[in-house]
Design an enzyme around this catalytic site. Structure first.
Site, PDB file in Angstrom:
ATOM      1  N   PRO A 183       0.816  -1.217   0.000  1.00 43.12           N
ATOM      2  CA  PRO A 183       0.000   0.000   0.000  1.00 43.12           C
ATOM      3  C   PRO A 183       0.849   1.266   0.000  1.00 43.12           C
ATOM      4  CG  PRO A 183      -0.928  -1.592   1.512  1.00 43.12           C
ATOM      5  CD  PRO A 183       0.405  -2.150   1.060  1.00 43.12           C
ATOM      6  N   GLU A 184       0.635   2.091  -1.013  1.00 43.33           N
ATOM      7  CA  GLU A 184       1.317   3.365  -1.131  1.00 43.33           C
ATOM      8  C   GLU A 184       0.278   4.471  -0.952  1.00 43.33           C
ATOM      9  OE1 GLU A 184       3.861   3.488  -4.608  1.00 43.33           O
ATOM     10  OE2 GLU A 184       4.286   1.339  -4.448  1.00 43.33           O
ATOM     11  N   HIS A 236      -6.352 -13.356   9.331  1.00 46.81           N
ATOM     12  CA  HIS A 236      -5.271 -12.391   9.478  1.00 46.81           C
ATOM     13  C   HIS A 236      -5.756 -11.045  10.017  1.00 46.81           C
ATOM     14  CE1 HIS A 236      -3.592 -15.314   6.575  1.00 46.81           C
ATOM     15  NE2 HIS A 236      -2.440 -15.035   7.172  1.00 46.81           N
ATOM     16  N   ARG A 244       0.983 -10.580   6.138  1.00 43.98           N
ATOM     17  CA  ARG A 244       2.365 -10.912   6.465  1.00 43.98           C
ATOM     18  C   ARG A 244       2.781 -10.475   7.867  1.00 43.98           C
ATOM     19  NH1 ARG A 244       6.293  -9.181   1.697  1.00 43.98           N
ATOM     20  NH2 ARG A 244       7.778 -10.097   3.182  1.00 43.98           N
TER      21      ARG A 244
END
Length: 277
Positions: A2-3, A92, A113
């Site tokens: 994500p930017e 998650h 992650r």
């Protein structure tokens, strides 16, 4: 991944939390690597329960949930999502916030992650903890003279410099490749060697591409990890010119072939014909 465009999309997607009162902050059971949460979730719950969300903001690649006294800072990093609908999977989910009143509303921080972070700060401490000496001007707000001065102060390759959040906040690997292509600048050219015209083209390309990507709710890549707040994919990936297109004909000049090189351990994509040194 994500930017700026993806994080801005997350902020807009959770705008419905503004004005709602936080009822419970909790940490669902998760068998995967824990993310960094400061302070403990129980302490965050004590401080935020009963507080009303006043506004949502973005700071570089971070989502900030504000109350009168506090700011809950959610940093997605590589695979994090902030959503109000069901995330890609329930396994998650690292943090959730339930809101009082109707209709029912739950905010979830999901991270496949486990690299994301959560931090609760007093409003008065945000600059000292997050901004000062750590975060440059936002890529959508920085003026051309400041941008030019910052690039001129480093001899790093321009692609590498753009990833430095102290230089300019919000730009990441994907969009750096895209904006350098549109600006017709070779990614290995030293920042300090950029001409005024190249810096001006890069500044214009940076802001235009980021705004366009926001309009399309960001880019969802092949792994499908990034989703918007409603668990739908973004669509800007359909407009990528060079990113992840190594070996394919350049869609801009129609004659060059997109190449991939590695810079600062990150993949860079460019067309050597359009972006000659």
């Amino acid at each position: 991944m994500p930017e700026l465009p993806e994080v801005e999309t997350m902020c807009r997607g959770i705008a419905q939390t503004v004005g709602r009162t936080i009822e419970l902050v909790s940490k669902p059971a998760c068998r995967y690597r824990p993310i960094a949460i400061k302070p403990r979730v129980s302490a965050i719950d004590r401080r935020l329960s009963g507080e009303k969300v006043t506004h949502i903001s973005r700071l570089g690649k971070r989502v900030l949930l504000h109350t009168h006294e506090w700011a809950l800072i959610l940093q997605p990093k590589m695979t994090g999502l902030v959503a109000t609908e069901l995330p890609p999977d329930p396994e998650h989910v690292r943090l959730q916030i339930d809101f009082a009143g109707a209709p029912p509303l739950r905010l979830q921080f999901w991270d496949r992650r486990g690299l994301g972070t959560v931090e609760l700060l007093r409003q008065k401490d945000i600059n000292a903890r997050i901004v000062d000496g750590r975060l440059g001007p936002d890529a959508l707000a920085i003026a051309l003279p400041d941008f030019s001065q910052r690039l001129a102060a480093t001899r790093r390759a321009v692609k590498v410099a753009l990833l430095d959040q102290k230089l300019v906040a919000g730009v990441g690997n994907l969009y750096a490749s895209e904006m350098l292509h549109v600006a017709r600048i070779h990614p290995q050219l030293a920042s300090a060697q950029l001409s005024r015209s190249k810096v001006a083209r890069l500044h214009a390309a940076m802001q235009a591409i980021l705004l366009d990507a926001i309009e399309h709710e960001g880019s969802t890549l092949k792994d499908g990890t990034y989703r918007n707040a409603l668990n739908d994919p973004g669509s800007y990936q359909n407009f990528h010119l060079v990113y992840d297109r190594a070996g394919l004909p350049c869609s801009t000049c129609k004659k060059g072939v997109v190449q991939r090189i590695v810079q600062a351990q990150r993949s860079t994509f460019f067309c050597p014909r359009c972006q000659s040194a």
